[in-house]
Every structure is written in structure tokens, then in C-alpha cells.
Design a protein around this motif. Structure first.
Motif, PDB file in Angstrom:
ATOM      1  N   SER A  37      -2.383 -42.217 -15.630  1.00  0.00           N
ATOM      2  CA  SER A  37      -3.567 -43.040 -15.318  1.00  0.00           C
ATOM      3  C   SER A  37      -3.627 -44.270 -16.224  1.00  0.00           C
ATOM      4  O   SER A  37      -4.539 -45.065 -16.121  1.00  0.00           O
ATOM      5  CB  SER A  37      -4.827 -42.198 -15.460  1.00  0.00           C
ATOM      6  N   PHE A  38      -2.648 -44.396 -17.114  1.00  0.00           N
ATOM      7  CA  PHE A  38      -2.636 -45.564 -18.015  1.00  0.00           C
ATOM      8  C   PHE A  38      -2.016 -46.759 -17.317  1.00  0.00           C
ATOM      9  O   PHE A  38      -0.986 -47.278 -17.731  1.00  0.00           O
ATOM     10  CB  PHE A  38      -1.863 -45.263 -19.294  1.00  0.00           C
ATOM     11  N   ASN A  39      -2.625 -47.160 -16.223  1.00  0.00           N
ATOM     12  CA  ASN A  39      -2.064 -48.274 -15.478  1.00  0.00           C
ATOM     13  C   ASN A  39      -3.176 -49.192 -14.986  1.00  0.00           C
ATOM     14  O   ASN A  39      -3.936 -48.801 -14.121  1.00  0.00           O
ATOM     15  CB  ASN A  39      -1.254 -47.741 -14.284  1.00  0.00           C
ATOM     16  N   LEU A  41      -1.604 -50.497 -18.758  1.00  0.00           N
ATOM     17  CA  LEU A  41      -1.764 -50.198 -20.172  1.00  0.00           C
ATOM     18  C   LEU A  41      -1.931 -51.527 -20.896  1.00  0.00           C
ATOM     19  O   LEU A  41      -1.110 -52.427 -20.746  1.00  0.00           O
ATOM     20  CB  LEU A  41      -0.544 -49.458 -20.725  1.00  0.00           C
ATOM     21  N   HIS A 131       0.277 -52.909  -8.486  1.00  0.00           N
ATOM     22  CA  HIS A 131      -0.589 -51.762  -8.735  1.00  0.00           C
ATOM     23  C   HIS A 131      -0.720 -50.895  -7.485  1.00  0.00           C
ATOM     24  O   HIS A 131      -0.677 -49.664  -7.558  1.00  0.00           O
ATOM     25  CB  HIS A 131      -1.956 -52.227  -9.241  1.00  0.00           C
ATOM     26  N   GLN A 136       4.248 -49.865 -12.652  1.00  0.00           N
ATOM     27  CA  GLN A 136       3.598 -49.872 -13.965  1.00  0.00           C
ATOM     28  C   GLN A 136       3.391 -51.298 -14.482  1.00  0.00           C
ATOM     29  O   GLN A 136       4.327 -52.104 -14.477  1.00  0.00           O
ATOM     30  CB  GLN A 136       4.440 -49.088 -14.967  1.00  0.00           C
ATOM     31  N   TRP A 161      -9.042 -50.811 -15.427  1.00  0.00           N
ATOM     32  CA  TRP A 161      -8.663 -49.684 -14.571  1.00  0.00           C
ATOM     33  C   TRP A 161      -7.841 -48.645 -15.341  1.00  0.00           C
ATOM     34  O   TRP A 161      -7.849 -47.473 -15.021  1.00  0.00           O
ATOM     35  CB  TRP A 161      -7.826 -50.164 -13.385  1.00  0.00           C
ATOM     36  N   GLY A 162      -7.088 -49.121 -16.283  1.00  0.00           N
ATOM     37  CA  GLY A 162      -6.170 -48.211 -16.978  1.00  0.00           C
ATOM     38  C   GLY A 162      -6.663 -47.847 -18.358  1.00  0.00           C
ATOM     39  O   GLY A 162      -7.804 -47.446 -18.532  1.00  0.00           O
TER      40      GLY A 162
END
Ligand code: ADP
Ligand code: MG
Length: 339
Positions: A37-39, A41, A131, A136, A161-162
Motif C-alpha cells: 500500500s506504499f504507493n 512512497l 498508478h 510503483q 494515497w501511499g
């Protein structure tokens, strides 16, 4: 600088409290690009704290472990220049196609996109496209997103978002470890007291720390002298470093002694007189507050007291500040001398 530099890796990035979240988020993204979910970052922090290092390490890791994935690293300046050229040469669609084909886009120092509306429009479309496809996106900035004036709100809202992670200035332990790693890499041996001296003296950022190490090694090989604390002092004197606000323990002791009209020797003495004990505790309190020194080393400065005595002093002053008006005032006044 559109490409990855293989010298940046997770292996040679020293972990500390100052960078733990950013590093581990970065490593998670490197292992599962586009899946976490780190997108996007987003890593932010002051200059010289390792932003480029971490994002390059992510890119290199993905390159090595997922050879089928196309990784692209670009600085925001380069991106902007390419965009302007594409506009001029009527090659905008091949410019955007190029970026829309990557699996991992690393874009460094996005604060440089500030005020560049057309570049931001195009970046916005590229961002959305990537996205949506689960590609990524990794970004860095010298400040948190909310302070990125001049960036469009629609971009900023997507940055959220990320995951956003910050880098702080390295603490003493981390600085020592960074120096050791660097020396090990260069195959140079330097005594621990020199390493500690440099780590205490340079507390701003890692780039300056590395600069000092490099000058030190150069000095040593030019003069054919051993690298000792003396040489380190001279080297540091010749380098202009923007020092942090850290206050030296000597300054603290002198100021506190002056204030109470006693001597520094009194602070270091074994005296149990009330007129000495209280100032000593105040000085210890400030040493703990304003320096990076470990308790043990503070104890050494105060005439070889053990670390439980130091803890006790800090606790008792902390309590007195709460309960005793005159102590509170004294501490307040002394603080103003230090600032
Ligand atoms: P920034 O992009 O934030 O300005 P850089 O990534 O360029 O900073 O880092 C500056 C220098 O410090 C680089 O040489 C980098 O390798 C080094 N560096 C920064 N943080 C660390 C760390 N935690 N461990 C090892 N080297 C580091
Ligand atoms: Mg950088």
C-alpha cells in the motif's frame, strides 16, 4: 542523472532511529514493487540525510531481483528539462510514452516541480497512468507534502494515497556507525577516539560527515601522518561546517557556574554542599537536554559520577521545575543564555 548508481544499496545504508521508517518502507517497496500500500512512497527530509541513497537503493534492489521490471530514476530537474525539450521539439507524446512504460518510477526532489504548471500537468497524467496499472511510484522531497507550496493540490492529494516517511538528522550512534562503515569501505583504519571526535563535532548531515572523513584521509596521506584527534581537529577547523544547535558540555558548565557564581571545578568536585549540589544538578540537567552525550560520558565530565547519579540529577531537576517556582525561573533564564 536519469540512471541508477549501483553504489547506493541497502547494505551500505546504516539504519538508525533517524531513518528506520523510511528505510523499512523502502525495503518493503523494493521487495514487492507496486504491491504494497506504499504507493506512492514519498521520502522527505533535509539535504544530505540520505533521500537519494534510499530511493536509489530501492531501484537497484528491484533491478537485481526483478530483471524483467523497467526501473527509471530521474531527478525532477531532469524531468522538467526533458519535458521542456519535448515541448520545443514537438515530441511530447514520445516523452510521455517513455515514462508511461516503466514499472517503477523514481522521481527525486519533487520540490523542484514547484510553480512549473505544465510540467506538473504532464507528471499528473503519468502518475495516474502508472498508478492505475499498479506500477510503483517513489518520490523524494526536501519537505513534507503539506509544505510543498507551488505544487497543485491534485498532485499533493495523490501523494497522500501511499506512505510518507521522513528522514531525521542522524543521532550520535548512527553517525559513528556511518563513519565506521565508510572507513571499512575505504580500507582505512582510524582509532575509535578520532571517530568519536568527528561524530561529536559534525552533527548536521551525512554528506558533511563524509566530507570530513574524505579530507581526513587526504590530509593523512598528504602529510604521511597518522590520523589522530589532533589532525582531526585541524581538519575540522579548515572546513566550514554549518553546525547544528547542539551546545557543548563545556559551554553548559561555564554558563551554569557563572550564573551561580561558582567555578567549573566546583561542578566537577566531590563537594556535597547545597550551594554546589544544586548548580551541579542543573548543569547535568542541561547536559542531558542539550548534548548528545551518553549518560556515562556526562558522568565523566562531572568528576567521574556514575550514571545513576546523573539520572537522579536529571529527575530531581525535572521534578523541581514542576513544583518549585524559583527553580523553574532559574532553568528558564539559563535556557535563554543558551539560545
Ligand atoms: P539527500 O538526497 O537527502 O540530499 P544523499 O542520499 O545524497 O542525501 O546522502 C548524502 C550522502 O550521505 C550520500 O553519500 C549517502 O550515501 C550518505 N548517507 C546518507 N545517509 C546514510 C546512511 N544512513 N548510511 C550510510 N550512508 C548514508
Ligand atoms: Mg538527493
Amino acid at each position: 542523472d536519469t540512471y541508477l548508481n549501483p553504489n547506493y544499496s541497502f547494505d551500505n545504508f546504516i539504519e538508525g532511529d533517524c531513518n528506520r521508517l523510511a528505510r523499512s518502507a523502502g525495503f518493503a517497496v523494493a521487495q514487492r514493487p507496486g504491491v504494497t500500500s506504499f504507493n506512492p512512497l514519498m521520502i522527505y527530509g533535509d539535504v544530505g540525510l540520505g533521500k537519494t541513497h534510499i530511493v536509489q537503493a530501492i531501484g537497484n534492489y528491484i533491478n537485481n531481483h526483478f530483471p524483467e521490471k523497467v526501473v527509471l530514476y530521474v531527478s525532477s530537474e531532469k524531468f522538467t528539462n526533458q519535458f521542456i525539450n519535448a515541448l520545443k521539439n514537438n515530441t511530447l507524446s514520445s516523452f510521455t510514452d517513455f515514462y508511461m512504460k516503466v514499472d517503477v518510477l523514481v522521481i527525486d526532489d519533487v520540490q523542484f516541480l514547484s510553480g512549473k504548471e505544465k510540467t506538473q500537468d504532464t507528471f499528473f497524467h503519468i502518475f495516474n497512468h502508472l498508478h492505475q496499472l499498479g506500477k510503483q511510484i517513489i518520490m523524494t522531497s526536501d519537505r513534507p507534502p503539506r509544505e510543498l507550496d507551488g505544487l497543485q493540490d491534485r498532485l499533493l492529494s495523490r501523494f497522500k494515497w501511499g506512505l510518507t516517511a521522513d528522514l531525521q538528522a542522524p543521532d550520535l550512534e548512527t553517525r559513528i556507525a556511518i563513519i565506521q562503515k565508510k572507513l571499512q569501505h575505504e580500507g582505512v583504519f582510524i582509532d575509535n577516539d578520532v571517530i568519536e571526535y568527528v561524530a561529536y563535532s559534525v552533527s548536521t548531515n551525512v554528506r558533511e560527515l563524509e566530507g570530513v572523513i574524505i579530507s581526513l584521509m587526504a590530509q593523512a596521506s598528504l602529510t604521511r601522518k597518522e590520523i589522530d584527534v589532533e589532525l582531526a581537529k585541524n581538519t575540522l577547523r579548515n572546513i566550514v561546517i554549518e553546525q547544528s544547535r547542539e551546545i557543548s558540555i563545556d559551554t553548559i558548565m561555564e554558563t551554569v557556574a557563572d550564573y551561580f557564581k561558582i567555578s567549573v571545578a566546583d561542578l566537577k568536585s566531590k563537594s556535597r554542599k547545597k550551594e554546589i549540589v544544586y548548580p551541579r544538578q542543573v548543569a547535568v540537567y542541561f547536559a542531558k537536554e542539550y548534548t548528545d552525550l551518553p549518560l556515562k560520558s556526562i558522568g565523566v565530565h562531572f568528576g567521574g559520577r556514575d550514571h545513576s547519579t546523573i539520572i537522579h540529577s536529571v529527575q530531581s531537576i525535572t521534578e523541581l521545575i514542576e513544583t518549585d517556582r524559583s527553580v523553574e525561573e532559574t532553568v528558564h533564564k539559563l535556557k535563554s543564555y543558551f539560545r
